[in-house]
Design an enzyme around this catalytic site. Structure first.
Site, mmCIF file in Angstrom:
data_model
loop_
_atom_site.group_PDB
_atom_site.id
_atom_site.type_symbol
_atom_site.label_atom_id
_atom_site.label_comp_id
_atom_site.label_asym_id
_atom_site.label_seq_id
_atom_site.Cartn_x
_atom_site.Cartn_y
_atom_site.Cartn_z
ATOM 1 N N ILE A 94 92.034 70.930 17.075
ATOM 2 C CA ILE A 94 93.118 70.579 17.989
ATOM 3 C C ILE A 94 94.001 69.602 17.230
ATOM 4 O O ILE A 94 93.544 68.894 16.334
ATOM 5 C CB ILE A 94 92.609 69.980 19.325
ATOM 6 C CG1 ILE A 94 91.792 68.711 19.104
ATOM 7 C CG2 ILE A 94 91.820 71.013 20.113
ATOM 8 C CD1 ILE A 94 91.452 67.981 20.395
ATOM 9 N N ILE A 140 89.739 67.469 14.480
ATOM 10 C CA ILE A 140 90.952 66.943 15.084
ATOM 11 C C ILE A 140 91.966 66.735 13.971
ATOM 12 O O ILE A 140 91.630 66.264 12.881
ATOM 13 C CB ILE A 140 90.667 65.605 15.801
ATOM 14 C CG1 ILE A 140 89.654 65.853 16.921
ATOM 15 C CG2 ILE A 140 91.949 64.983 16.330
ATOM 16 C CD1 ILE A 140 89.034 64.607 17.472
ATOM 17 N N GLU A 141 93.206 67.087 14.264
ATOM 18 C CA GLU A 141 94.318 66.858 13.336
ATOM 19 C C GLU A 141 95.298 65.900 13.990
ATOM 20 O O GLU A 141 95.582 65.998 15.178
ATOM 21 C CB GLU A 141 95.028 68.171 13.021
ATOM 22 C CG GLU A 141 96.294 67.986 12.190
ATOM 23 C CD GLU A 141 97.136 69.252 12.067
ATOM 24 O OE1 GLU A 141 98.092 69.223 11.284
ATOM 25 O OE2 GLU A 141 96.845 70.252 12.764
ATOM 26 N N ILE A 142 95.802 64.980 13.197
ATOM 27 C CA ILE A 142 96.916 64.130 13.581
ATOM 28 C C ILE A 142 98.037 64.488 12.609
ATOM 29 O O ILE A 142 97.806 64.523 11.391
ATOM 30 C CB ILE A 142 96.571 62.623 13.443
ATOM 31 C CG1 ILE A 142 95.302 62.263 14.204
ATOM 32 C CG2 ILE A 142 97.761 61.763 13.842
ATOM 33 C CD1 ILE A 142 95.418 62.321 15.699
#
Length: 170
Positions: A94, A140-142
């Protein structure tokens, strides 16, 4: 664009729009509900919200940034998939849009989270990406992905979604 492609475009234009508004939530099963709640609160700023009373299993709903994360406690007899050995930016994940990548990178490093940094670009436009795992191995991606414009592809280009390699797709 050939006649068949024009016919496909007309069909697409005549179809009624779907009544979808936005992504509502993602759901993850977790080994430790408490550890996952702590992670999403501390690392990503999510807040606990009330769950419907009819749910008769252990879980937590969290909300922030216009979306929810539903955490479901795995039962002790459930075979959980093994967590991934390494962070793979090409894996399922996500992604959260970020307005200050330097601040977020420093924050994640201060928390001693293992992370992988990558960069993608299109011409002069660059996007920074930070990838890391939650306690259960969900990636998780930022990113500052909004730097890249969203450019819809024509129906004729639908066969070229994976990579534009053939001359007819360029």
């Amino acid at each position: 664009m050939g006649l068949r492609d024009k016919d496909q475009l007309r069909v697409l234009e005549l179809e009624p729009a779907l009544p979808l508004v936005r992504l509502n939530h993602v759901s993850f099963s977790c080994a430790s509900l408490e550890a996952s709640v702590d992670f999403y609160r501390r690392v990503l700023g999510f807040e606990l919200v009330q769950r419907p009373a009819s749910l008769d299993f252990k879980g937590a709903w969290m909300h922030k940034y216009g979306m929810g994360i539903h955490l479901l406690q795995r039962s002790s007899d459930c075979d959980a998939p093994p967590p991934p050995a390494m962070i793979n930016p090409k894996g399922n994940h996500i992604s959260f849009q970020c307005s200050d990548m330097a601040l977020m990178k420093a924050r994640l490093r201060d928390m001693n989270l293992e992370l992988v940094t990558t960069r993608v670009w299109d011409g002069e436009t660059a996007v920074e990406q930070l990838f890391f795992h939650d306690p259960d191995g969900n990636m998780i991606e930022i990113c500052n992905c909004e730097n890249l414009p969203v450019v819809p592809l024509a129906a004729a280009a639908s066969s070229c979604l994976v990579k534009q390699q053939t001359s007819q797709c360029r």
